[in-house]
Design a protein around this motif. Sequence first.
Motif, PDB file in Angstrom:
ATOM      1  N   PRO A 233       7.884  69.041  38.771  1.00 49.97           N
ATOM      2  CA  PRO A 233       6.656  69.798  39.030  1.00 49.97           C
ATOM      3  C   PRO A 233       5.770  69.113  40.062  1.00 49.97           C
ATOM      4  CG  PRO A 233       7.111  69.730  36.678  1.00 49.97           C
ATOM      5  CD  PRO A 233       8.074  68.774  37.326  1.00 49.97           C
ATOM      6  N   GLN A 234       5.078  69.940  40.852  1.00 48.75           N
ATOM      7  CA  GLN A 234       4.154  69.479  41.882  1.00 48.75           C
ATOM      8  C   GLN A 234       2.780  70.091  41.609  1.00 48.75           C
ATOM      9  OE1 GLN A 234       5.159  67.282  44.243  1.00 48.75           O
ATOM     10  NE2 GLN A 234       7.242  67.328  43.365  1.00 48.75           N
ATOM     11  N   PRO A 235       1.709  69.439  42.074  1.00 48.83           N
ATOM     12  CA  PRO A 235       0.369  70.018  41.870  1.00 48.83           C
ATOM     13  C   PRO A 235       0.271  71.419  42.458  1.00 48.83           C
ATOM     14  CG  PRO A 235       0.210  67.742  42.627  1.00 48.83           C
ATOM     15  CD  PRO A 235       1.654  68.128  42.760  1.00 48.83           C
ATOM     16  N   LEU A 236      -0.414  72.287  41.751  1.00 49.91           N
ATOM     17  CA  LEU A 236      -0.577  73.671  42.189  1.00 49.91           C
ATOM     18  C   LEU A 236      -1.600  73.725  43.314  1.00 49.91           C
ATOM     19  CD1 LEU A 236       0.071  76.663  41.664  1.00 49.91           C
ATOM     20  CD2 LEU A 236      -1.786  76.682  40.001  1.00 49.91           C
ATOM     21  N   ALA A 237      -1.272  74.447  44.361  1.00 51.95           N
ATOM     22  CA  ALA A 237      -2.192  74.590  45.489  1.00 51.95           C
ATOM     23  C   ALA A 237      -3.433  75.363  45.058  1.00 51.95           C
ATOM     24  CB  ALA A 237      -1.497  75.315  46.636  1.00 51.95           C
ATOM     25  N   PRO A 238      -4.617  74.990  45.541  1.00 47.40           N
ATOM     26  CA  PRO A 238      -5.841  75.725  45.196  1.00 47.40           C
ATOM     27  C   PRO A 238      -5.744  77.190  45.606  1.00 47.40           C
ATOM     28  CG  PRO A 238      -6.364  73.635  46.275  1.00 47.40           C
ATOM     29  CD  PRO A 238      -4.887  73.837  46.419  1.00 47.40           C
ATOM     30  N   ARG A 239      -6.243  78.067  44.755  1.00 46.80           N
ATOM     31  CA  ARG A 239      -6.276  79.508  45.017  1.00 46.80           C
ATOM     32  C   ARG A 239      -4.891  80.075  45.324  1.00 46.80           C
ATOM     33  NH1 ARG A 239     -10.820  77.700  48.157  1.00 46.80           N
ATOM     34  NH2 ARG A 239     -12.815  78.247  47.191  1.00 46.80           N
ATOM     35  N   ALA A 240      -3.871  79.548  44.676  1.00 51.23           N
ATOM     36  CA  ALA A 240      -2.515  80.034  44.919  1.00 51.23           C
ATOM     37  C   ALA A 240      -2.347  81.483  44.492  1.00 51.23           C
ATOM     38  CB  ALA A 240      -1.513  79.143  44.183  1.00 51.23           C
ATOM     39  N   ASP A 241      -3.176  81.937  43.549  1.00 52.36           N
ATOM     40  CA  ASP A 241      -3.055  83.317  43.073  1.00 52.36           C
ATOM     41  C   ASP A 241      -4.097  84.246  43.695  1.00 52.36           C
ATOM     42  OD1 ASP A 241      -5.290  82.313  41.836  1.00 52.36           O
ATOM     43  OD2 ASP A 241      -4.674  82.807  39.783  1.00 52.36           O
ATOM     44  N   ALA A 242      -4.642  83.855  44.853  1.00 49.42           N
ATOM     45  CA  ALA A 242      -5.650  84.689  45.507  1.00 49.42           C
ATOM     46  C   ALA A 242      -5.088  86.040  45.930  1.00 49.42           C
ATOM     47  CB  ALA A 242      -6.218  83.961  46.731  1.00 49.42           C
ATOM     48  N   TRP A 243      -3.757  86.137  46.038  1.00 51.07           N
ATOM     49  CA  TRP A 243      -3.151  87.425  46.408  1.00 51.07           C
ATOM     50  C   TRP A 243      -3.465  88.514  45.390  1.00 51.07           C
ATOM     51  CZ3 TRP A 243       0.260  89.706  43.069  1.00 51.07           C
ATOM     52  CH2 TRP A 243       0.928  88.892  42.142  1.00 51.07           C
ATOM     53  N   LEU A 244      -3.796  88.111  44.160  1.00 53.27           N
ATOM     54  CA  LEU A 244      -4.160  89.097  43.142  1.00 53.27           C
ATOM     55  C   LEU A 244      -5.366  89.921  43.574  1.00 53.27           C
ATOM     56  CD1 LEU A 244      -3.714  86.833  40.002  1.00 53.27           C
ATOM     57  CD2 LEU A 244      -2.282  88.792  40.622  1.00 53.27           C
ATOM     58  N   LYS A 245      -6.220  89.338  44.411  1.00 49.43           N
ATOM     59  CA  LYS A 245      -7.392  90.031  44.938  1.00 49.43           C
ATOM     60  C   LYS A 245      -7.180  90.463  46.381  1.00 49.43           C
ATOM     61  CE  LYS A 245     -10.599  87.515  41.930  1.00 49.43           C
ATOM     62  NZ  LYS A 245     -11.800  86.630  41.887  1.00 49.43           N
ATOM     63  N   GLY A 246      -5.935  90.394  46.842  1.00 52.31           N
ATOM     64  CA  GLY A 246      -5.635  90.799  48.209  1.00 52.31           C
ATOM     65  C   GLY A 246      -6.100  89.818  49.257  1.00 52.31           C
ATOM     66  N   LEU A 247      -6.182  88.530  48.875  1.00 51.06           N
ATOM     67  CA  LEU A 247      -6.707  87.514  49.777  1.00 51.06           C
ATOM     68  C   LEU A 247      -5.713  86.389  50.008  1.00 51.06           C
ATOM     69  CD1 LEU A 247     -10.321  87.165  48.299  1.00 51.06           C
ATOM     70  CD2 LEU A 247      -9.612  88.560  50.263  1.00 51.06           C
TER      71      LEU A 247
END
Length: 318
Positions: A233-247
């Motif tokens: 495992p590697q650290p999760l990138a900040p705002r990796a799930d921003a695509w949920l808001k189309g960003l």
Amino acid sequence: MSTAIDARAARAAAHWMMRLQGGELDAAAQQALAGWRAAHPDHETAWQRAEQVCRTFGMLPPPLAMPVLDRPGGAARRAALKTLALLIAAGPAGWATLKVAPWQAWTAELRTATGEIRHLALPDGSTLSLNTASAADLGFSDALRLVQLRAGELHVATSPDPLGRPFIVRTSNGSIRALGTRFTVRQDDSLFGARTRVAVAQGAVEVRPAEGRPRIVQAGWQASFDASAAGVPQPLAPRADAWLKGLLYADDTPLADVLAQLARYRHGVVRCDPAVARLRVSGVFQLHDTDQQLSLLQASLPIRVRRHSRFWISVEPI
């Protein structure tokens, strides 16, 4: 009915497409490609079919995988070239007979088009989001809550289940069991095989490769696996799930990486010239209008966005 394409034209189109995806086409080579396409109607037909294959299957690997194809006479390059040429020659009418075609994704219960993001409520109260060009099937029963990811990327926010049923996301590489969590699963398919990437925003998941040992991935971490083993495992990138808001968020991110992400939300090829690939980008990008985002990048960086066709864009130095 699909137009028949000469095998030599199909192989030549495959060769040109691989060079394009690999960033090998300088100005002279681009002019040579244009000349080849204009030299005979079969050439133009084969090239259009090559673009159709790449839009449909996402056949060619991302830039990080291209050095493998660049090795002269390499087996990987020969195999990729052969498969791509076969698809070009076969056409849509013949793809059903080829094992490389993702027919399960085409017939999946839940699907999104390129550029589309879809949010759904599941029968147990959990929520499921499908990213661009994704497909999944649901398999809820009295014993199991199952989501089968056929292609692309999904995000799950699980809810407690009164029946105590486990929540499983399955891919071609294995399975991911939710441990009270919010997480993203992405399946990357290429000519070199499939690999699954998991990013955990809350709680934890158990990653279980089809033929390997399980591994726990905690919140704030991400990991990838194939059928045989899971990576560290590697650290999760900040705002990796921003695509949920189309960003899409970029924070001192290389231009090549930003373009690779924007390319997922549009049809065709977006090529980044190596001369500008390492330019640093910061900002927030709207995924629903990639043409506008490319124009914004051009306005803020020393680059030129060249539109060779509707499906072929190159980003070059000024």
